[in-house]
Design a protein around this motif. Structure first.
Motif, PDB file in Angstrom:
ATOM      1  N   GLY A  76      -2.520 -12.078  20.767  1.00  0.00           N
ATOM      2  CA  GLY A  76      -3.767 -12.605  20.233  1.00  0.00           C
ATOM      3  C   GLY A  76      -3.885 -14.097  20.431  1.00  0.00           C
ATOM      4  N   ASN A  77      -3.472 -14.579  21.620  1.00  0.00           N
ATOM      5  CA  ASN A  77      -3.472 -16.032  21.834  1.00  0.00           C
ATOM      6  C   ASN A  77      -4.881 -16.623  21.845  1.00  0.00           C
ATOM      7  N   TRP A  78      -5.896 -15.807  21.724  1.00  0.00           N
ATOM      8  CA  TRP A  78      -7.275 -16.259  21.589  1.00  0.00           C
ATOM      9  C   TRP A  78      -7.605 -16.573  20.130  1.00  0.00           C
ATOM     10  N   ALA A  79      -6.862 -16.013  19.200  1.00  0.00           N
ATOM     11  CA  ALA A  79      -7.176 -16.135  17.782  1.00  0.00           C
ATOM     12  C   ALA A  79      -7.145 -17.572  17.251  1.00  0.00           C
ATOM     13  N   PRO A  80      -6.243 -18.446  17.718  1.00  0.00           N
ATOM     14  CA  PRO A  80      -6.277 -19.821  17.211  1.00  0.00           C
ATOM     15  C   PRO A  80      -7.614 -20.517  17.456  1.00  0.00           C
ATOM     16  N   TYR A  81      -8.299 -20.146  18.530  1.00  0.00           N
ATOM     17  CA  TYR A  81      -9.604 -20.751  18.803  1.00  0.00           C
ATOM     18  C   TYR A  81     -10.604 -20.389  17.704  1.00  0.00           C
ATOM     19  N   LEU A  82     -10.582 -19.136  17.278  1.00  0.00           N
ATOM     20  CA  LEU A  82     -11.476 -18.716  16.207  1.00  0.00           C
ATOM     21  C   LEU A  82     -11.054 -19.326  14.873  1.00  0.00           C
ATOM     22  N   ALA A  83      -9.766 -19.309  14.606  1.00  0.00           N
ATOM     23  CA  ALA A  83      -9.262 -19.833  13.340  1.00  0.00           C
ATOM     24  C   ALA A  83      -9.518 -21.331  13.193  1.00  0.00           C
ATOM     25  N   ASN A  84      -9.651 -22.031  14.313  1.00  0.00           N
ATOM     26  CA  ASN A  84      -9.865 -23.480  14.292  1.00  0.00           C
ATOM     27  C   ASN A  84     -11.260 -23.862  14.757  1.00  0.00           C
ATOM     28  N   LYS A  85     -12.227 -22.954  14.598  1.00  0.00           N
ATOM     29  CA  LYS A  85     -13.633 -23.212  14.936  1.00  0.00           C
ATOM     30  C   LYS A  85     -13.775 -23.773  16.339  1.00  0.00           C
ATOM     31  N   LEU A  86     -13.099 -23.115  17.279  1.00  0.00           N
ATOM     32  CA  LEU A  86     -13.115 -23.477  18.708  1.00  0.00           C
ATOM     33  C   LEU A  86     -12.577 -24.884  18.959  1.00  0.00           C
ATOM     34  N   PHE A  87     -11.844 -25.422  18.005  1.00  0.00           N
ATOM     35  CA  PHE A  87     -11.246 -26.751  18.106  1.00  0.00           C
ATOM     36  C   PHE A  87     -12.285 -27.856  18.263  1.00  0.00           C
ATOM     37  N   LEU A  88     -13.507 -27.627  17.759  1.00  0.00           N
ATOM     38  CA  LEU A  88     -14.544 -28.659  17.822  1.00  0.00           C
ATOM     39  C   LEU A  88     -14.086 -29.893  17.046  1.00  0.00           C
ATOM     40  N   GLY A  89     -14.094 -31.045  17.689  1.00  0.00           N
ATOM     41  CA  GLY A  89     -13.687 -32.299  17.063  1.00  0.00           C
ATOM     42  C   GLY A  89     -12.187 -32.497  16.974  1.00  0.00           C
ATOM     43  N   TYR A  90     -11.421 -31.535  17.418  1.00  0.00           N
ATOM     44  CA  TYR A  90      -9.959 -31.595  17.278  1.00  0.00           C
ATOM     45  C   TYR A  90      -9.364 -32.746  18.086  1.00  0.00           C
ATOM     46  N   ARG A  91      -9.804 -32.904  19.344  1.00  0.00           N
ATOM     47  CA  ARG A  91      -9.273 -33.981  20.187  1.00  0.00           C
ATOM     48  C   ARG A  91      -9.551 -35.352  19.568  1.00  0.00           C
ATOM     49  N   ALA A  92     -10.745 -35.539  19.035  1.00  0.00           N
ATOM     50  CA  ALA A  92     -11.088 -36.821  18.411  1.00  0.00           C
ATOM     51  C   ALA A  92     -10.164 -37.112  17.237  1.00  0.00           C
ATOM     52  N   ARG A  93      -9.850 -36.077  16.438  1.00  0.00           N
ATOM     53  CA  ARG A  93      -8.926 -36.273  15.313  1.00  0.00           C
ATOM     54  C   ARG A  93      -7.514 -36.592  15.806  1.00  0.00           C
ATOM     55  N   LEU A  94      -7.100 -35.931  16.892  1.00  0.00           N
ATOM     56  CA  LEU A  94      -5.780 -36.238  17.469  1.00  0.00           C
ATOM     57  C   LEU A  94      -5.718 -37.676  17.960  1.00  0.00           C
ATOM     58  N   GLU A  95      -6.765 -38.116  18.653  1.00  0.00           N
ATOM     59  CA  GLU A  95      -6.793 -39.483  19.183  1.00  0.00           C
ATOM     60  C   GLU A  95      -6.783 -40.508  18.060  1.00  0.00           C
ATOM     61  N   GLN A  96      -7.543 -40.257  16.987  1.00  0.00           N
ATOM     62  CA  GLN A  96      -7.550 -41.165  15.841  1.00  0.00           C
ATOM     63  C   GLN A  96      -6.177 -41.208  15.190  1.00  0.00           C
ATOM     64  N   GLY A  97      -5.565 -40.048  15.014  1.00  0.00           N
ATOM     65  CA  GLY A  97      -4.222 -39.995  14.443  1.00  0.00           C
ATOM     66  C   GLY A  97      -3.203 -40.737  15.300  1.00  0.00           C
ATOM     67  N   LEU A  98      -3.337 -40.627  16.618  1.00  0.00           N
ATOM     68  CA  LEU A  98      -2.426 -41.324  17.524  1.00  0.00           C
ATOM     69  C   LEU A  98      -2.611 -42.840  17.406  1.00  0.00           C
ATOM     70  N   ARG A  99      -3.859 -43.298  17.340  1.00  0.00           N
ATOM     71  CA  ARG A  99      -4.107 -44.742  17.181  1.00  0.00           C
ATOM     72  C   ARG A  99      -3.471 -45.261  15.894  1.00  0.00           C
ATOM     73  N   GLU A 100      -3.593 -44.486  14.827  1.00  0.00           N
ATOM     74  CA  GLU A 100      -2.985 -44.893  13.553  1.00  0.00           C
ATOM     75  C   GLU A 100      -1.470 -44.913  13.653  1.00  0.00           C
ATOM     76  N   ARG A 101      -0.916 -43.925  14.328  1.00  0.00           N
ATOM     77  CA  ARG A 101       0.542 -43.853  14.497  1.00  0.00           C
ATOM     78  C   ARG A 101       1.047 -45.028  15.328  1.00  0.00           C
ATOM     79  N   ILE A 102       0.327 -45.373  16.387  1.00  0.00           N
ATOM     80  CA  ILE A 102       0.711 -46.515  17.223  1.00  0.00           C
ATOM     81  C   ILE A 102       0.682 -47.798  16.412  1.00  0.00           C
ATOM     82  N   ALA A 103      -0.360 -48.006  15.624  1.00  0.00           N
ATOM     83  CA  ALA A 103      -0.446 -49.204  14.786  1.00  0.00           C
ATOM     84  C   ALA A 103       0.727 -49.270  13.822  1.00  0.00           C
ATOM     85  N   GLN A 104       1.102 -48.141  13.263  1.00  0.00           N
ATOM     86  CA  GLN A 104       2.238 -48.087  12.344  1.00  0.00           C
ATOM     87  C   GLN A 104       3.539 -48.432  13.066  1.00  0.00           C
TER      88      GLN A 104
END
Length: 107
Positions: A76-104
């Protein structure tokens, strides 16, 4: 294991300094975590689909921090897409988290 996302950024500090900071609170490897100080990798995963991996690499301006998200589901490797609302906005959250981690890590 299927790569879903990869984000990276440069930490403007010496690699060894960044490695030391990154591993300060990493703990040890366990049933859902890999801590490999020698290779500069910390990975963590759940029981179902998620595996996150942080790795450090040399860079001319310091250290390159790479964060990868994998789908590790066996069925069911398709199921994470449904469980995470097709990952809408996910990359932006990852990039923001990475910027915060780099600053730290630079502080």
């Amino acid at each position: 294991m299927r790569l879903l996302f990869e984000v990276s950024g440069v930490v403007r500090a010496p690699l060894e300094h960044v490695r030391e900071r990154m591993f300060t609170d990493a703990g040890e490897s366990g049933s859902h975590r890999l801590v490999d100080r020698e290779r500069g990798v910390i990975a963590y995963w759940g029981d179902w689909w998620y595996r996150g991996e942080d790795s450090l690499h040399p860079h001319l301006d310091g250290a390159l921090l790479v964060h990868r998200v994998y789908n590790i589901s066996r069925q069911g490797n398709w199921a994470p897409y449904l469980a995470n609302k097709l990952f809408l906005g996910y990359r932006a959250r990852l990039e923001q988290g990475l910027r915060e981690r780099i600053a730290q890590l630079e502080s």
